[in-house]
Write a protein that holds these residues in place. Sequence first.
Motif, PDB file in Angstrom:
ATOM      1  N   ASP A  92      -7.735 -39.720 -48.818  1.00 18.18           N
ATOM      2  CA  ASP A  92      -7.182 -40.252 -50.062  1.00 18.18           C
ATOM      3  C   ASP A  92      -6.455 -39.128 -50.798  1.00 18.18           C
ATOM      4  N   LEU A  93      -5.127 -39.158 -50.762  1.00 15.15           N
ATOM      5  CA  LEU A  93      -4.334 -38.083 -51.353  1.00 15.15           C
ATOM      6  C   LEU A  93      -4.482 -38.021 -52.873  1.00 15.15           C
ATOM      7  N   SER A  94      -4.669 -39.183 -53.536  1.00 22.01           N
ATOM      8  CA  SER A  94      -4.863 -39.152 -54.993  1.00 22.01           C
ATOM      9  C   SER A  94      -6.213 -38.507 -55.333  1.00 22.01           C
ATOM     10  N   GLN A  95      -7.228 -38.782 -54.519  1.00 20.74           N
ATOM     11  CA  GLN A  95      -8.545 -38.145 -54.715  1.00 20.74           C
ATOM     12  C   GLN A  95      -8.443 -36.645 -54.446  1.00 20.74           C
ATOM     13  N   LEU A  96      -7.713 -36.278 -53.405  1.00 20.25           N
ATOM     14  CA  LEU A  96      -7.511 -34.865 -53.072  1.00 20.25           C
ATOM     15  C   LEU A  96      -6.850 -34.141 -54.248  1.00 20.25           C
ATOM     16  N   LYS A  97      -5.861 -34.794 -54.849  1.00 20.15           N
ATOM     17  CA  LYS A  97      -5.152 -34.210 -55.992  1.00 20.15           C
ATOM     18  C   LYS A  97      -6.091 -34.034 -57.191  1.00 20.15           C
ATOM     19  N   LYS A  98      -6.905 -35.065 -57.496  1.00 22.32           N
ATOM     20  CA  LYS A  98      -7.867 -34.988 -58.606  1.00 22.32           C
ATOM     21  C   LYS A  98      -8.863 -33.854 -58.399  1.00 22.32           C
ATOM     22  N   LEU A  99      -9.369 -33.751 -57.166  1.00 24.11           N
ATOM     23  CA  LEU A  99     -10.335 -32.690 -56.864  1.00 24.11           C
ATOM     24  C   LEU A  99      -9.679 -31.313 -56.955  1.00 24.11           C
ATOM     25  N   GLY A 100      -8.419 -31.225 -56.544  1.00 25.10           N
ATOM     26  CA  GLY A 100      -7.689 -29.962 -56.659  1.00 25.10           C
ATOM     27  C   GLY A 100      -7.600 -29.503 -58.103  1.00 25.10           C
ATOM     28  N   GLU A 101      -7.358 -30.454 -59.012  1.00 26.67           N
ATOM     29  CA  GLU A 101      -7.315 -30.128 -60.442  1.00 26.67           C
ATOM     30  C   GLU A 101      -8.693 -29.722 -60.949  1.00 26.67           C
ATOM     31  N   ARG A 102      -9.706 -30.502 -60.582  1.00 24.57           N
ATOM     32  CA  ARG A 102     -11.068 -30.233 -61.056  1.00 24.57           C
ATOM     33  C   ARG A 102     -11.570 -28.865 -60.592  1.00 24.57           C
ATOM     34  N   PHE A 103     -11.216 -28.481 -59.371  1.00 25.92           N
ATOM     35  CA  PHE A 103     -11.733 -27.238 -58.794  1.00 25.92           C
ATOM     36  C   PHE A 103     -10.707 -26.099 -58.809  1.00 25.92           C
ATOM     37  N   HIS A 104      -9.657 -26.256 -59.616  1.00 27.91           N
ATOM     38  CA  HIS A 104      -8.692 -25.186 -59.892  1.00 27.91           C
ATOM     39  C   HIS A 104      -7.920 -24.688 -58.674  1.00 27.91           C
ATOM     40  N   VAL A 105      -7.544 -25.600 -57.780  1.00 27.25           N
ATOM     41  CA  VAL A 105      -6.670 -25.253 -56.658  1.00 27.25           C
ATOM     42  C   VAL A 105      -5.521 -26.265 -56.597  1.00 27.25           C
ATOM     43  N   LYS A 106      -5.072 -26.677 -57.768  1.00 31.68           N
ATOM     44  CA  LYS A 106      -4.036 -27.712 -57.876  1.00 31.68           C
ATOM     45  C   LYS A 106      -2.774 -27.334 -57.104  1.00 31.68           C
ATOM     46  N   GLY A 107      -2.288 -26.098 -57.270  1.00 27.48           N
ATOM     47  CA  GLY A 107      -1.067 -25.662 -56.595  1.00 27.48           C
ATOM     48  C   GLY A 107      -1.188 -25.706 -55.083  1.00 27.48           C
ATOM     49  N   LYS A 108      -2.305 -25.247 -54.560  1.00 23.89           N
ATOM     50  CA  LYS A 108      -2.517 -25.259 -53.108  1.00 23.89           C
ATOM     51  C   LYS A 108      -2.585 -26.689 -52.578  1.00 23.89           C
TER      52      LYS A 108
END
Length: 192
Positions: A167-183
């Motif tokens: 789930d790419l939208s979930q991946l994006k949300k988790l990236g924001e939550r765990f501070h790896v949004k850019g990656k």
Amino acid sequence: MESVRKLKKLKTPSFSTADARRVGVSPRMLTYLVSEGAIERRAHGLYCFPDCLDELDLHGILQELRKIVPDAIVGLETALQLHNLSDEPTRTIHLIVSQSNAPTRKLPDVRFFRVRMPLSQFSTQKVKGSRVTTIEQTMVDLLRAGHSISEMVKIFHGAQRRRMTVDLSQLKKLGERFHVKGKVERVIEAVC
């Protein structure tokens, strides 16, 4: 040897110190039996007979570790194995634990990732009784641990080949939550 005979009565491939005590074998005797090669220590307080090591698959070892660290979440490379997204079996078991509830003793072949945030913040699912990070959470954790974007793309394509949904939208949300949004954004760009 009398103690080995008592332990064999347990009729399980592995046993704990408490199990051994129940059949009359002391912790001191367990230490002696390990030094003699009659049994092997799998982790603190967990033992097995040498001929049973093959019977203890990853799920069995995780089940035993849950007795010691019940709130731990299986993550990183170990989670990849449980999702069948890794070709290389890892000898080290990766567990995510709360900083406030982390075991103080080292366990052989177990690496603890201590986190300050509540474990409820992690996206997990049950796999054969173990709490395991979802594919999306695993990818985010691997990025946080220093793995490359290309490795995440490879994991994504491996999941697609196995008809698993990422789930790419979930991946994006988790990236924001765990501070790896850019990656995470670069991973998403690479797979779309």
